[in-house]
Motif scaffolding. Structure first.
Motif, PDB file in Angstrom:
ATOM      1  N   SER A 251       0.869  -1.185   0.000  1.00  0.00           N
ATOM      2  CA  SER A 251       0.000   0.000   0.000  1.00  0.00           C
ATOM      3  C   SER A 251       0.898   1.225   0.000  1.00  0.00           C
ATOM      4  CB  SER A 251      -0.885   0.000   1.237  1.00  0.00           C
ATOM      5  OG  SER A 251      -0.104   0.303   2.367  1.00  0.00           O
TER       6      SER A 251
ATOM      7  N   PHE B 147       3.533   0.379  -5.608  1.00  0.00           N
ATOM      8  CA  PHE B 147       2.190   0.951  -5.649  1.00  0.00           C
ATOM      9  C   PHE B 147       1.393   0.195  -6.713  1.00  0.00           C
ATOM     10  CE2 PHE B 147      -0.458   4.307  -7.758  1.00  0.00           C
ATOM     11  CZ  PHE B 147      -1.383   4.441  -6.740  1.00  0.00           C
TER      12      PHE B 147
ATOM     13  N   ALA C  10      -7.485   6.356  -6.857  1.00  0.00           N
ATOM     14  CA  ALA C  10      -6.486   6.305  -5.775  1.00  0.00           C
ATOM     15  C   ALA C  10      -6.754   7.287  -4.647  1.00  0.00           C
ATOM     16  CB  ALA C  10      -5.054   6.477  -6.288  1.00  0.00           C
ATOM     17  N   GLU C  11      -7.625   8.254  -4.873  1.00  0.00           N
ATOM     18  CA  GLU C  11      -7.973   9.207  -3.817  1.00  0.00           C
ATOM     19  C   GLU C  11      -9.397   9.696  -4.064  1.00  0.00           C
ATOM     20  OE1 GLU C  11      -4.902  12.131  -4.476  1.00  0.00           O
ATOM     21  OE2 GLU C  11      -5.968  13.039  -6.141  1.00  0.00           O
ATOM     22  N   PRO C  12     -10.071  10.160  -2.999  1.00  0.00           N
ATOM     23  CA  PRO C  12     -11.443  10.637  -3.198  1.00  0.00           C
ATOM     24  C   PRO C  12     -11.459  11.929  -4.004  1.00  0.00           C
ATOM     25  CG  PRO C  12     -10.891  10.487  -0.841  1.00  0.00           C
ATOM     26  CD  PRO C  12      -9.639  10.267  -1.608  1.00  0.00           C
TER      27      PRO C  12
ATOM     28  N   ASN D 204     -14.358   6.935 -12.619  1.00  0.00           N
ATOM     29  CA  ASN D 204     -13.896   6.734 -11.244  1.00  0.00           C
ATOM     30  C   ASN D 204     -13.443   5.285 -11.053  1.00  0.00           C
ATOM     31  OD1 ASN D 204     -13.358   7.216  -8.577  1.00  0.00           O
ATOM     32  ND2 ASN D 204     -15.468   7.669  -7.981  1.00  0.00           N
ATOM     33  N   SER D 205     -12.250   5.131 -10.518  1.00  0.00           N
ATOM     34  CA  SER D 205     -11.652   3.812 -10.337  1.00  0.00           C
ATOM     35  C   SER D 205     -11.273   3.640  -8.878  1.00  0.00           C
ATOM     36  CB  SER D 205     -10.412   3.719 -11.236  1.00  0.00           C
ATOM     37  OG  SER D 205      -9.462   2.828 -10.730  1.00  0.00           O
ATOM     38  N   TYR D 206     -11.771   2.567  -8.265  1.00  0.00           N
ATOM     39  CA  TYR D 206     -11.519   2.347  -6.840  1.00  0.00           C
ATOM     40  C   TYR D 206     -10.845   1.005  -6.612  1.00  0.00           C
ATOM     41  CZ  TYR D 206     -12.393   0.926  -2.007  1.00  0.00           C
ATOM     42  OH  TYR D 206     -12.237   0.472  -0.720  1.00  0.00           O
ATOM     43  N   GLY D 207      -9.898   1.009  -5.720  1.00  0.00           N
ATOM     44  CA  GLY D 207      -9.288  -0.242  -5.302  1.00  0.00           C
ATOM     45  C   GLY D 207      -8.348   0.014  -4.151  1.00  0.00           C
ATOM     46  N   LEU D 208      -7.840  -1.046  -3.580  1.00  0.00           N
ATOM     47  CA  LEU D 208      -6.865  -0.926  -2.500  1.00  0.00           C
ATOM     48  C   LEU D 208      -5.946  -2.134  -2.574  1.00  0.00           C
ATOM     49  CD1 LEU D 208      -8.702  -1.764   0.850  1.00  0.00           C
ATOM     50  CD2 LEU D 208      -9.774  -1.952  -1.367  1.00  0.00           C
ATOM     51  N   SER D 209      -4.704  -1.946  -2.176  1.00  0.00           N
ATOM     52  CA  SER D 209      -3.715  -3.002  -2.379  1.00  0.00           C
ATOM     53  C   SER D 209      -4.145  -4.303  -1.703  1.00  0.00           C
ATOM     54  CB  SER D 209      -2.351  -2.553  -1.866  1.00  0.00           C
ATOM     55  OG  SER D 209      -2.427  -2.265  -0.494  1.00  0.00           O
ATOM     56  N   GLU D 210      -4.803  -4.202  -0.551  1.00  0.00           N
ATOM     57  CA  GLU D 210      -5.216  -5.414   0.165  1.00  0.00           C
ATOM     58  C   GLU D 210      -6.140  -6.284  -0.695  1.00  0.00           C
ATOM     59  OE1 GLU D 210      -5.149  -2.338   1.163  1.00  0.00           O
ATOM     60  OE2 GLU D 210      -4.987  -2.112   3.331  1.00  0.00           O
TER      61      GLU D 210
ATOM     62  N   ASP E 235     -13.162   2.663   4.215  1.00  0.00           N
ATOM     63  CA  ASP E 235     -13.659   3.591   3.185  1.00  0.00           C
ATOM     64  C   ASP E 235     -15.180   3.705   3.278  1.00  0.00           C
ATOM     65  OD1 ASP E 235     -11.138   4.115   2.106  1.00  0.00           O
ATOM     66  OD2 ASP E 235     -11.214   2.280   0.908  1.00  0.00           O
TER      67      ASP E 235
ATOM     68  N   PHE F 137     -16.879   7.627  -3.186  1.00  0.00           N
ATOM     69  CA  PHE F 137     -16.423   7.514  -1.799  1.00  0.00           C
ATOM     70  C   PHE F 137     -16.335   8.881  -1.134  1.00  0.00           C
ATOM     71  CE2 PHE F 137     -15.473   3.418  -3.355  1.00  0.00           C
ATOM     72  CZ  PHE F 137     -15.513   2.599  -2.240  1.00  0.00           C
TER      73      PHE F 137
ATOM     74  N   ARG G 268     -12.150   8.211   3.979  1.00  0.00           N
ATOM     75  CA  ARG G 268     -11.981   7.116   4.925  1.00  0.00           C
ATOM     76  C   ARG G 268     -12.538   7.537   6.268  1.00  0.00           C
ATOM     77  NH1 ARG G 268      -6.506   4.219   3.765  1.00  0.00           N
ATOM     78  NH2 ARG G 268      -5.670   5.556   2.143  1.00  0.00           N
TER      79      ARG G 268
ATOM     80  N   LYS H 245      -0.829  10.422  -4.282  1.00  0.00           N
ATOM     81  CA  LYS H 245      -2.045  10.912  -3.635  1.00  0.00           C
ATOM     82  C   LYS H 245      -1.830  12.327  -3.110  1.00  0.00           C
ATOM     83  CE  LYS H 245      -3.042   6.253  -2.205  1.00  0.00           C
ATOM     84  NZ  LYS H 245      -4.360   5.626  -2.178  1.00  0.00           N
TER      85      LYS H 245
HETATM   86  P1  ADP Z   1      -3.106   3.282   1.370  1.00  0.00           P
HETATM   87  O1  ADP Z   1      -3.502   4.581   0.739  1.00  0.00           O
HETATM   88  O2  ADP Z   1      -4.104   2.783   2.383  1.00  0.00           O
HETATM   89  O3  ADP Z   1      -1.721   3.230   1.841  1.00  0.00           O
HETATM   90  P2  ADP Z   1      -3.515   2.016  -1.241  1.00  0.00           P
HETATM   91  O4  ADP Z   1      -2.413   2.621  -1.997  1.00  0.00           O
HETATM   92  O5  ADP Z   1      -3.825   0.592  -1.452  1.00  0.00           O
HETATM   93  O6  ADP Z   1      -3.217   2.157   0.269  1.00  0.00           O
HETATM   94  O7  ADP Z   1      -4.797   2.913  -1.497  1.00  0.00           O
HETATM   95  C1  ADP Z   1      -6.089   2.446  -1.300  1.00  0.00           C
HETATM   96  C2  ADP Z   1      -6.972   3.518  -0.727  1.00  0.00           C
HETATM   97  O8  ADP Z   1      -7.054   4.662  -1.598  1.00  0.00           O
HETATM   98  C3  ADP Z   1      -8.395   3.076  -0.561  1.00  0.00           C
HETATM   99  O9  ADP Z   1      -8.588   2.322   0.612  1.00  0.00           O
HETATM  100  C4  ADP Z   1      -9.144   4.406  -0.549  1.00  0.00           C
HETATM  101  O10 ADP Z   1      -9.066   4.999   0.719  1.00  0.00           O
HETATM  102  C5  ADP Z   1      -8.350   5.248  -1.540  1.00  0.00           C
HETATM  103  N1  ADP Z   1      -8.977   5.223  -2.869  1.00  0.00           N
HETATM  104  C6  ADP Z   1      -8.605   4.490  -3.933  1.00  0.00           C
HETATM  105  N2  ADP Z   1      -9.388   4.744  -5.007  1.00  0.00           N
HETATM  106  C7  ADP Z   1     -10.305   5.658  -4.615  1.00  0.00           C
HETATM  107  C8  ADP Z   1     -11.420   6.317  -5.247  1.00  0.00           C
HETATM  108  N3  ADP Z   1     -11.728   6.120  -6.532  1.00  0.00           N
HETATM  109  N4  ADP Z   1     -12.157   7.166  -4.496  1.00  0.00           N
HETATM  110  C9  ADP Z   1     -11.854   7.370  -3.196  1.00  0.00           C
HETATM  111  N5  ADP Z   1     -10.826   6.809  -2.554  1.00  0.00           N
HETATM  112  C10 ADP Z   1     -10.053   5.951  -3.241  1.00  0.00           C
END
Ligand code: ADP
Ligand code: ZN
Length: 431
Positions: A89, A137, A210-212, A231-237, A300, A321, A324, A421
């Motif tokens: 992450s 990343f 990657a960010e809201p 809009n693209s959402y995901g998290l490394s976990e 989230d 989103f 967090r 971010k």
């Molecule tokens: P971290 O930021 O927790 O170190 P990651 O690089 O895996 O880890 O980022 C995932 C986090 O980024 C998500 O849990 C969420 O909080 C945020 N995120 C990713 N995509 C979006 C999105 N499209 N809108 C809002 N938040 C997002």
């Protein structure tokens, strides 16, 4: 365009039956790790206790600290020789966590990414400029493998060096970009400062995540560039990008339910919330081999859209989103999310592309300063105009947030630009 039409349009009943089957299988696989073996044993739970998809709530949650406490290998379910890649992450909220993948994991992730890109309207004809960091990343390699699987021509530009990014767009006629929304805004600024109209580049689609970011920011980007912001959402976990993605209709983000079980819970009680209510997203990986994660509390905040998407895909939609649960600021006793401030600011046509929230404590009182860059046109040479904007912004925020911040107006390009971010909040109260 469909990448996996049969799965994308599967009936809800079939989808749930598939989820149930996969959930029982993933539990059995997870029990090969020290961590889940212990966890399920303590809960007195076996896959046989899961008779319907609703039984998922019997399973205890997994939280970020579980990954940290069992760092690095405690959740592995396969021998080391089967691992082919590691990701981490970005560490927004503390020590980064690491995730391992087998070759099957990488392939199924790439396949979900290809499905997401196709749903957004991308095709093998497109030239895809990937402007997020390659490396641990997940944004860089995640999108790269997906775009390649779809058959797009990829420019693996990675993040930063805006002049070079613009040159690449010109030379290779880029039609799709991937970036953080804050970086996309910055590119628009740089293009305009160089005398270009961002429309002239012919970018059709921008995958932004990657960010809201607020709907008004997405609309502003659409207007600046003439593209469709997806809009693209995901998290490394959960692998990284490709968990939830807007299709071209943009009525919400499809959460790919053949690969993930999504639940929305009350973050305080842990209880499931009715559809439409906002809460914390909890996710289970259904396909992952090397490191399955079950009922992961993402922190989230979102909600399920209460209606199916008009595109015909049956996988449910998530709303944009809010941020967090740990993004929430408490200012003079009032709860505020940075996304609420962004939403209010972006309603002002004079607002430029960057802002920052600074919190100070003066004589035990909280003070919030919102620093905001304006468009060049807003600087008319008449101080009255600026005072007027500042006053209107202060009033909008007071009525929207119940706290009146000090508004500081800045020229374009004054605030620092993040390549990854964006850093929106500087809280000096903790010092
Ligand atoms: P971290 O930021 O927790 O170190 P990651 O690089 O895996 O880890 O980022 C995932 C986090 O980024 C998500 O849990 C969420 O909080 C945020 N995120 C990713 N995509 C979006 C999105 N499209 N809108 C809002 N938040 C997002
Ligand atoms: Zn759709």
């Amino acid at each position: 365009m469909y990448w996996a039409k049969e799965i994308e349009e599967m009936s809800r009943d079939q989808l749930q039956a598939l989820q149930l089957k996969k959930l029982r299988e993933v539990m059995a696989r997870a029990m090969r790790s020290d961590f889940y073996q212990r966890k399920f044993e303590q809960a007195g739970l076996t896959p046989d206790d899961i008779g319907s998809i609703g039984d998922v709530t019997k399973i205890p949650f997994t939280v970020k600290d579980d990954l940290r406490d069992n760092y690095p290998y405690g959740l592995l379910t396969v021998p080391h020789k089967d691992l082919v890649r590691m990701h981490a992450s970005s560490g927004t909220t503390g020590r980064p966590t690491v995730i391992f993948h087998t070759i099957e994991d990488i392939r199924s992730w790439a396949d979900l990414m290809a499905r997401s890109l196709a749903a957004a309207g991308c095709t093998p004809e497109d030239v895809f400029q990937n402007m997020t960091t390659y490396g641990m990343f997940t944004g860089g390699l995640g999108l790269h493998y997906g775009a390649e699987t779809l058959g797009m021509l990829i420019i693996p530009a990675s993040a930063g060096n805006t002049d070079r990014q613009i040159k690449l767009m010109q030379d290779f006629k880029t039609t799709v970009i991937h970036a953080t929304p804050s970086y996309a805004l910055h590119i628009g600024d740089v293009m305009q400062a160089k005398g270009y109209d961002p429309h002239q580049f012919g970018i059709r689609i921008a995958v932004l995540g990657a960010e809201p970011y607020s709907a008004s920011t997405a609309a502003k980007l659409d207007e600046t560039f003439g593209f469709t912001a997806i809009n693209s959402y995901g998290l490394s976990e959960m692998n990284g990008p490709g968990v939830a993605f807007e299709c071209a209709r943009r009525e919400g983000m499809h959460i790919w339910e053949d690969a993930y079980i999504a639940e929305i819970i009350d973050p305080l009680t842990g209880q499931p919330l009715p559809d439409g209510e906002e809460g914390e997203l909890v996710l289970t990986t259904l396909d992952r081999r090397a490191m399955p994660i079950i009922r992961y509390r993402t922190r989230d905040l979102t909600s399920f859209v209460d209606a199916p998407c008009s595109c015909g895909r049956t996988h449910r939609l998530l709303t944009r989103f809010k941020g967090r649960s740990d993004d929430m600021l408490i200012v003079s006793g009032v709860n505020i999310f940075p996304s609420q401030i962004e939403h209010i600011l972006m309603e002002f046509p004079e607002v430029g592309t960057n802002y920052q929230i600074v919190l100070e404590r003066e004589k035990a009182l909280d003070r919030m300063i919102v620093k905001v860059e304006l468009m060049p046109e807003a600087f008319t040479g008449d101080i009255k105009d600026l005072n007027n904007i500042r006053k209107r912004m202060g009033e909008s925020m007071r009525s929207g947030l119940l706290v009146r911040p000090d508004v500081e107006l800045l020229e374009p390009g004054t605030l620092p630009v993040a390549q990854g971010k964006a850093v929106r909040v500087i809280d000096n109260r903790k010092l």
